[in-house]
Design a protein around this motif. Structure first.
Motif, short mmCIF file in Angstrom:
data_model
loop_
_atom_site.label_atom_id
_atom_site.label_comp_id
_atom_site.label_asym_id
_atom_site.label_seq_id
_atom_site.Cartn_x
_atom_site.Cartn_y
_atom_site.Cartn_z
N ASN A 1 4.09 11.17 3.13
CA ASN A 1 3.87 9.63 1.88
C ASN A 1 4.18 8.29 3.21
N GLU A 2 3.76 7.37 3.32
CA GLU A 2 4.55 6.20 3.61
C GLU A 2 4.30 4.95 2.14
N ILE A 3 4.72 3.98 2.64
CA ILE A 3 4.78 2.78 2.49
C ILE A 3 4.72 1.12 3.33
N PHE A 4 4.07 0.41 3.29
CA PHE A 4 3.64 -0.71 4.25
C PHE A 4 3.42 -2.08 3.03
N ILE A 5 4.16 -2.59 3.68
CA ILE A 5 4.12 -4.65 2.82
C ILE A 5 3.96 -4.91 3.69
N VAL A 6 2.57 -5.97 3.82
CA VAL A 6 1.90 -6.93 4.79
C VAL A 6 1.84 -7.82 4.02
N ARG A 7 2.52 -9.19 5.38
CA ARG A 7 2.20 -10.15 4.96
C ARG A 7 1.20 -11.04 5.46
N PHE A 8 0.27 -11.58 5.38
CA PHE A 8 -1.06 -13.02 5.74
C PHE A 8 -0.46 -14.04 6.05
N SER B 1 0.62 -1.29 -0.01
CA SER B 1 0.02 0.24 -0.03
C SER B 1 0.67 1.16 -0.15
N ARG B 2 0.52 2.61 -0.63
CA ARG B 2 1.37 3.58 -1.33
C ARG B 2 0.48 4.74 -0.64
N ASN B 3 0.18 5.58 0.21
CA ASN B 3 -0.59 6.05 1.31
C ASN B 3 0.31 7.70 1.15
N THR B 4 -0.75 8.60 1.60
CA THR B 4 -0.53 9.80 2.07
C THR B 4 -0.90 10.15 3.03
N VAL B 5 -0.85 10.94 3.95
CA VAL B 5 -1.19 10.73 5.38
C VAL B 5 -1.25 12.12 5.08
N THR B 6 -2.59 12.91 6.68
CA THR B 6 -2.51 13.99 6.67
C THR B 6 -2.98 14.12 7.82
#
Length: 144
Positions: free
Chosen positions: A111-118, A86-91
């Motif tokens: 901005n932030e980027i997260f990689i999530v393993r399920f 997920s590539r996100n913009t946080v305000t």
């Protein structure tokens, strides 16, 4: 991994983010309990002693105190195998102590980027890259 599982993982990830955007600590905590493994591994630039799902709860408690109007806009979501990216913009508006800084009333966008393993339909591991430099610059802790 099947396309159905990738779709399910994306839906769980969206549910997770939707809860974060409520700004309601109780809803966030409940959702974390439902979708995050208690012993989840968390790799992100957050100074704390908590681990697992408790680490995510701690991060959100800190963020909600500092930025009560925080909003995470998911810009892109990509699922492949057991991972969701997920590539996100946080305000948000800095209205409480954050990383040792007293409230400034300033609005921030980063901005932030997260990689999530399920694993088994739940979040088992998270890697995060958060633009902390931009946060600190916008809050006046680092000269522009």
């Amino acid at each position: 991994m099947s396309t159905a599982q990738e779709t399910s993982n994306k839906e769980t990830f969206r549910r997770f983010h939707d809860a974060m955007n409520t700004g309601d600590a109780e809803i966030i905590s409940k959702t974390i309990d439902e979708v995050v493994e208690p012993d989840m591994l968390f790799h992100a630039p957050v100074p704390m002693d908590a681990t697992g799902a408790q680490a995510i709860k701690h991060v959100w408690a800190v963020l909600l105190r500092a930025f009560p109007d925080i909003h995470v806009e998911v810009e892109d979501v990509i699922a492949e195998g057991d991972r969701v990216v997920s590539r996100n913009t946080v305000t948000g508006t800095h209205q409480g102590e954050y990383r040792g800084l007293p409230p400034t009333g300033r609005s921030i966008t980063y901005n932030e980027i997260f990689i999530v393993r399920f694993a088994g339909g739940r979040i088992a591991e998270i890697w995060g890259v958060v633009d902390v430099f931009s946060q600190m610059r916008q809050l006046g802790a680092i000269p522009a």
